[in-house]
Design a protein around this motif. Structure first.
Motif, PDB file in Angstrom:
ATOM      1  N   THR A 136       2.582  10.382  -1.839  1.00  0.00           N
ATOM      2  CA  THR A 136       3.255   9.142  -2.165  1.00  0.00           C
ATOM      3  C   THR A 136       2.316   7.985  -1.926  1.00  0.00           C
ATOM      4  OG1 THR A 136       4.152   9.043   0.060  1.00  0.00           O
ATOM      5  CG2 THR A 136       5.532  10.054  -1.623  1.00  0.00           C
ATOM      6  N   ILE A 137       2.415   6.953  -2.761  1.00  0.00           N
ATOM      7  CA  ILE A 137       1.522   5.813  -2.656  1.00  0.00           C
ATOM      8  C   ILE A 137       1.677   5.153  -1.298  1.00  0.00           C
ATOM      9  CG2 ILE A 137       1.042   3.507  -3.584  1.00  0.00           C
ATOM     10  CD1 ILE A 137       1.686   4.570  -6.326  1.00  0.00           C
ATOM     11  N   GLY A 138       0.550   4.909  -0.633  1.00  0.00           N
ATOM     12  CA  GLY A 138       0.553   4.249   0.663  1.00  0.00           C
ATOM     13  C   GLY A 138       0.539   5.196   1.838  1.00  0.00           C
ATOM     14  N   SER A 139       0.917   6.467   1.652  1.00  0.00           N
ATOM     15  CA  SER A 139       0.882   7.407   2.757  1.00  0.00           C
ATOM     16  C   SER A 139      -0.553   7.860   2.992  1.00  0.00           C
ATOM     17  CB  SER A 139       1.796   8.597   2.475  1.00  0.00           C
ATOM     18  OG  SER A 139       1.479   9.180   1.238  1.00  0.00           O
ATOM     19  N   VAL A 140      -0.820   8.360   4.193  1.00  0.00           N
ATOM     20  CA  VAL A 140      -2.204   8.548   4.635  1.00  0.00           C
ATOM     21  C   VAL A 140      -2.573  10.018   4.748  1.00  0.00           C
ATOM     22  CG1 VAL A 140      -3.825   8.097   6.526  1.00  0.00           C
ATOM     23  CG2 VAL A 140      -2.194   6.340   5.826  1.00  0.00           C
ATOM     24  N   ALA A 141      -3.786  10.354   4.327  1.00  0.00           N
ATOM     25  CA  ALA A 141      -4.341  11.696   4.485  1.00  0.00           C
ATOM     26  C   ALA A 141      -5.744  11.574   5.067  1.00  0.00           C
ATOM     27  CB  ALA A 141      -4.378  12.430   3.157  1.00  0.00           C
ATOM     28  N   THR A 142      -6.164  12.550   5.851  1.00  0.00           N
ATOM     29  CA  THR A 142      -7.513  12.587   6.407  1.00  0.00           C
ATOM     30  C   THR A 142      -8.384  13.441   5.503  1.00  0.00           C
ATOM     31  OG1 THR A 142      -6.664  12.345   8.654  1.00  0.00           O
ATOM     32  CG2 THR A 142      -8.902  13.202   8.411  1.00  0.00           C
ATOM     33  N   VAL A 143      -9.493  12.879   5.033  1.00  0.00           N
ATOM     34  CA  VAL A 143     -10.361  13.594   4.105  1.00  0.00           C
ATOM     35  C   VAL A 143     -11.808  13.480   4.566  1.00  0.00           C
ATOM     36  CG1 VAL A 143      -8.869  13.314   2.098  1.00  0.00           C
ATOM     37  CG2 VAL A 143     -10.536  11.551   2.624  1.00  0.00           C
ATOM     38  N   ASN A 144     -12.616  14.455   4.191  1.00  0.00           N
ATOM     39  CA  ASN A 144     -14.054  14.421   4.431  1.00  0.00           C
ATOM     40  C   ASN A 144     -14.740  13.901   3.179  1.00  0.00           C
ATOM     41  OD1 ASN A 144     -13.830  15.546   6.999  1.00  0.00           O
ATOM     42  ND2 ASN A 144     -13.867  17.620   6.200  1.00  0.00           N
ATOM     43  N   VAL A 145     -15.600  12.909   3.342  1.00  0.00           N
ATOM     44  CA  VAL A 145     -16.318  12.344   2.202  1.00  0.00           C
ATOM     45  C   VAL A 145     -17.808  12.340   2.517  1.00  0.00           C
ATOM     46  CG1 VAL A 145     -14.376  10.893   1.529  1.00  0.00           C
ATOM     47  CG2 VAL A 145     -16.132   9.957   3.015  1.00  0.00           C
ATOM     48  N   VAL A 146     -18.606  12.378   1.466  1.00  0.00           N
ATOM     49  CA  VAL A 146     -20.062  12.300   1.606  1.00  0.00           C
ATOM     50  C   VAL A 146     -20.517  10.984   1.007  1.00  0.00           C
ATOM     51  CG1 VAL A 146     -22.258  13.291   0.877  1.00  0.00           C
ATOM     52  CG2 VAL A 146     -20.411  14.788   1.594  1.00  0.00           C
ATOM     53  N   CYS A 147     -21.240  10.175   1.783  1.00  0.00           N
ATOM     54  CA  CYS A 147     -21.721   8.880   1.315  1.00  0.00           C
ATOM     55  C   CYS A 147     -22.482   9.047   0.008  1.00  0.00           C
ATOM     56  CB  CYS A 147     -22.612   8.233   2.369  1.00  0.00           C
ATOM     57  SG  CYS A 147     -23.411   6.702   1.824  1.00  0.00           S
ATOM     58  N   GLY A 148     -22.190   8.166  -0.956  1.00  0.00           N
ATOM     59  CA  GLY A 148     -22.850   8.254  -2.248  1.00  0.00           C
ATOM     60  C   GLY A 148     -24.312   7.856  -2.207  1.00  0.00           C
ATOM     61  N   SER A 149     -24.766   7.315  -1.063  1.00  0.00           N
ATOM     62  CA  SER A 149     -26.158   6.889  -0.954  1.00  0.00           C
ATOM     63  C   SER A 149     -26.995   7.836  -0.106  1.00  0.00           C
ATOM     64  CB  SER A 149     -26.221   5.469  -0.374  1.00  0.00           C
ATOM     65  OG  SER A 149     -27.563   5.050  -0.221  1.00  0.00           O
ATOM     66  N   CYS A 150     -26.606   8.034   1.169  1.00  0.00           N
ATOM     67  CA  CYS A 150     -27.445   8.817   2.082  1.00  0.00           C
ATOM     68  C   CYS A 150     -26.972  10.253   2.274  1.00  0.00           C
ATOM     69  CB  CYS A 150     -27.532   8.123   3.441  1.00  0.00           C
ATOM     70  SG  CYS A 150     -25.986   8.177   4.394  1.00  0.00           S
ATOM     71  N   ARG A 151     -25.819  10.618   1.725  1.00  0.00           N
ATOM     72  CA  ARG A 151     -25.269  11.974   1.764  1.00  0.00           C
ATOM     73  C   ARG A 151     -24.744  12.357   3.148  1.00  0.00           C
ATOM     74  NH1 ARG A 151     -23.958  12.275  -2.705  1.00  0.00           N
ATOM     75  NH2 ARG A 151     -23.766  14.531  -2.645  1.00  0.00           N
ATOM     76  N   GLN A 152     -24.531  11.385   4.046  1.00  0.00           N
ATOM     77  CA  GLN A 152     -23.961  11.649   5.360  1.00  0.00           C
ATOM     78  C   GLN A 152     -22.463  11.920   5.209  1.00  0.00           C
ATOM     79  OE1 GLN A 152     -25.167  11.745   8.669  1.00  0.00           O
ATOM     80  NE2 GLN A 152     -23.079  12.356   9.135  1.00  0.00           N
ATOM     81  N   MET A 153     -21.967  12.996   5.856  1.00  0.00           N
ATOM     82  CA  MET A 153     -20.542  13.289   5.789  1.00  0.00           C
ATOM     83  C   MET A 153     -19.784  12.444   6.806  1.00  0.00           C
ATOM     84  SD  MET A 153     -18.462  16.891   6.103  1.00  0.00           S
ATOM     85  CE  MET A 153     -19.092  17.493   4.547  1.00  0.00           C
ATOM     86  N   ILE A 154     -18.676  11.867   6.369  1.00  0.00           N
ATOM     87  CA  ILE A 154     -17.849  10.996   7.202  1.00  0.00           C
ATOM     88  C   ILE A 154     -16.396  11.406   7.010  1.00  0.00           C
ATOM     89  CG2 ILE A 154     -17.230   8.598   7.735  1.00  0.00           C
ATOM     90  CD1 ILE A 154     -19.776   7.750   6.236  1.00  0.00           C
ATOM     91  N   THR A 155     -15.602  11.314   8.069  1.00  0.00           N
ATOM     92  CA  THR A 155     -14.169  11.577   7.983  1.00  0.00           C
ATOM     93  C   THR A 155     -13.424  10.258   7.847  1.00  0.00           C
ATOM     94  OG1 THR A 155     -14.379  13.572   9.310  1.00  0.00           O
ATOM     95  CG2 THR A 155     -12.179  12.635   9.117  1.00  0.00           C
ATOM     96  N   ILE A 156     -12.555  10.173   6.833  1.00  0.00           N
ATOM     97  CA  ILE A 156     -11.860   8.922   6.509  1.00  0.00           C
ATOM     98  C   ILE A 156     -10.353   9.158   6.487  1.00  0.00           C
ATOM     99  CG2 ILE A 156     -11.466   7.216   4.690  1.00  0.00           C
ATOM    100  CD1 ILE A 156     -14.088   6.784   5.962  1.00  0.00           C
ATOM    101  N   ASP A 157      -9.591   8.203   7.022  1.00  0.00           N
ATOM    102  CA  ASP A 157      -8.143   8.193   6.854  1.00  0.00           C
ATOM    103  C   ASP A 157      -7.843   7.293   5.663  1.00  0.00           C
ATOM    104  OD1 ASP A 157      -7.534   8.118  10.423  1.00  0.00           O
ATOM    105  OD2 ASP A 157      -7.798   9.796   9.064  1.00  0.00           O
ATOM    106  N   ALA A 158      -7.413   7.884   4.551  1.00  0.00           N
ATOM    107  CA  ALA A 158      -7.240   7.135   3.311  1.00  0.00           C
ATOM    108  C   ALA A 158      -5.790   7.140   2.863  1.00  0.00           C
ATOM    109  CB  ALA A 158      -8.127   7.731   2.208  1.00  0.00           C
ATOM    110  N   GLY A 187     -20.493  -1.333  -8.896  1.00  0.00           N
ATOM    111  CA  GLY A 187     -20.641  -2.122  -7.688  1.00  0.00           C
ATOM    112  C   GLY A 187     -20.404  -1.362  -6.395  1.00  0.00           C
ATOM    113  N   TRP A 188     -19.977  -0.120  -6.471  1.00  0.00           N
ATOM    114  CA  TRP A 188     -19.704   0.662  -5.263  1.00  0.00           C
ATOM    115  C   TRP A 188     -20.313   2.046  -5.420  1.00  0.00           C
ATOM    116  CZ3 TRP A 188     -17.170  -1.682  -1.238  1.00  0.00           C
ATOM    117  CH2 TRP A 188     -16.510  -2.873  -1.536  1.00  0.00           C
ATOM    118  N   ALA A 189     -20.813   2.568  -4.322  1.00  0.00           N
ATOM    119  CA  ALA A 189     -21.263   3.954  -4.335  1.00  0.00           C
ATOM    120  C   ALA A 189     -20.050   4.858  -4.446  1.00  0.00           C
ATOM    121  CB  ALA A 189     -22.041   4.263  -3.060  1.00  0.00           C
ATOM    122  N   ALA A 190     -20.175   5.941  -5.181  1.00  0.00           N
ATOM    123  CA  ALA A 190     -19.067   6.879  -5.365  1.00  0.00           C
ATOM    124  C   ALA A 190     -19.300   8.100  -4.484  1.00  0.00           C
ATOM    125  CB  ALA A 190     -18.958   7.293  -6.828  1.00  0.00           C
ATOM    126  N   PRO A 191     -18.648   8.176  -3.345  1.00  0.00           N
ATOM    127  CA  PRO A 191     -18.870   9.307  -2.443  1.00  0.00           C
ATOM    128  C   PRO A 191     -18.213  10.574  -2.967  1.00  0.00           C
ATOM    129  CG  PRO A 191     -17.109   7.943  -1.602  1.00  0.00           C
ATOM    130  CD  PRO A 191     -17.649   7.237  -2.809  1.00  0.00           C
TER     131      PRO A 191
END
Length: 444
Positions: A136-158, A187-191
């Motif tokens: 549902t729109i606005g609800s939160v999930a925890t996902v693993n993403v890889v930076c579109g620039s340096c390839r570092q993996m980061i955990t994000i609450d989105a 204008g934004w890196a796509a992780p």
């Protein structure tokens, strides 16, 4: 692996806490001051909404001062509440203070408890989102993403359906992604965003994991719900369509193949945002499932319906299934195990009994006597639909490979011959082999 809370709910909860505290102060003031007047010492006052304190209201209007004791107010004051000097209080003022304090403490404790639970959920150290991700729109999930620039993996609450922007904690690059929205245009890196139920910890490590009993039940339900007692010549002369019993399910977490797949999927979403595709329903869709396990399994994948992304079957043998998960499909070998009615592409089916026609068992080893079936994500995009008995193969293939007006072919043999629909792509990056199902054939 680093964690970012750029998209968490903590700020919203703090705002709610602050607003509640202001209201508590106001309530306590009213409870404490709402007493019976006793002659001299009474004062009329109004509630100043701008600062939630009380101030004296005289003929000139609301004064720019906090509420304070005065001997009396001029005649004609607008009275909203009456205060008395404590020297004339009969005890009800003290009672009001006690009641207000108790109420304030209880409300504050409740808000703090809510905040604590929200904070715990939003800042868990685990990068694995347990259960289906929020849809549902606005609800939160925890996902693993890889930076579109340096390839570092980061955990994000989105938050689902909302663009999430964050700066990489390693290189500082600005990234943007979303759950359930088209990718950023510029204008934004796509992780790289991995499915929230994956347990992947490194962008360079390939994991091949045994699935849970619940997923096994979901797969059994999918095979049963899409099964049809319908023979085609691709099955051979036996003419016998057996039932299937799931023995084992494994999930393929391959960062390299997933990255290629996500790039293609993001590109299709950009195209669909400008010119929407004709959308088709499939038998493996969530709405067509009759069991809770199957619906949860489909829903947690958050398939992109706007680009005709589906879970589809591909029959093979167990050893070949593992090789595909390691190295992806090879288009040059497409159709080597059966006919190519719609050209030399990668063939998928929405019916388990159709894909079973191309499955084979390993003659030796641990999977001897067992069959293999891949359950793949397939981003079909704009499909060139045909229900002709003798389809114009070259024209269909050219629409995908030369003129590029379409991204795949949907051959509807179910409509023209009463058999099955087939889905054909010509780019392996449009597919992701996510699950290997090992099963056996059983009599009906």
């Amino acid at each position: 692996m680093k964690r970012s809370h750029a998209c968490s709910r903590t700020g919203c909860v703090w705002a709610l806490l602050a607003a509640a505290m202001v209201n508590i102060v106001s309530v306590i003031a009213q409870v404490c001051c709402d007493v019976t007047p006793h002659g001299e010492g009474e004062v009329s006052f109004c509630e100043d909404v701008s600062d939630s304190y009380s101030c004296c209201r005289g003929p000139e209007g609301c004064q720019d001062q906090f509420c304070k004791w005065v001997p009396s107010c001029d005649e004609g004051d607008t009275t909203t509440t009456t205060l008395v000097d404590s020297s004339t209080d009969d005890g009800s003022s003290s009672l009001g203070i006690i009641i207000g304090a108790v109420v304030g403490v209880l409300v504050l404790c409740g808000i703090c408890a809510i905040f604590y639970l929200c904070y715990r959920r939003g800042s868990s150290s685990s990068s694995l989102h347990v259960g289906p991700p929020a849809t549902t729109i606005g609800s939160v999930a925890t996902v693993n993403v890889v930076c579109g620039s340096c390839r570092q993996m980061i955990t994000i609450d989105a938050a689902a359906g909302i663009a999430c922007r964050f700066k990489c904690t390693s290189c500082g690059a600005a990234n943007q992604f979303s759950l359930g929205l088209p990718p950023p245009t510029s204008g934004w890196a796509a992780p790289i965003v991995y499915p929230s139920y994956w347990s992947i910890r490194s962008a360079s490590k390939h994991e091949f994991l045994t699935e849970t009993e619940e997923v096994k039940k979901a797969m059994q339900s999918l095979l049963d719900q899409t099964w049809k007692d319908q023979w085609t010549r691709d099955r051979g002369k036996s003419g016998k369509v057996q039932r299937f019993e799931v023995v084992h399910v494994q999930r393929n977490e391959n960062p390299k193949i997933w990255e290629d797949y996500q790039r293609v999927r993001d590109n299709l979403r950009e195209i669909a945002a400008r010119s929407p595709f004709v959308l088709y329903d499939v038998k493996t869709g969530s709405a067509n499932q009759t069991t809770r396990e199957a619906r949860n399994f489909i829903d947690r994948a958050q398939l992109c319906k706007d680009i005709n992304e589906y879970y589809l079957f591909h029959g093979t043998k167990p050893s070949a299934a593992k090789a595909i998960c390691d190295n992806d499909f090879l288009v040059k070998k497409a159709g080597s195990n059966a006919g190519t009615l719609y050209g030399p592409g990668l063939y998928f089916a929405e019916s388990s009994s159709k894909s079973d026609e191309y499955a084979a068992d390993d003659k030796d080893g641990i999977f001897s006597g067992l069959y293999g079936m891949l359950v793949c994500r397939v981003a079909c995009g704009n499909m060139n639909y045909t229900d002709e008995v003798a389809p114009p193969v070259q024209s269909l293939v050219n629409s995908v490979l030369k003129s590029k007006t379409h991204h795949s072919i949907l051959g509807d043999r179910e409509k023209c011959r009463g058999t099955y629909r087939e889905f054909i792509v010509f780019d392996s990056a449009q597919t992701y082999p996510e699950y290997v199902v090992i099963y056996k054939r059983v009599d009906k």
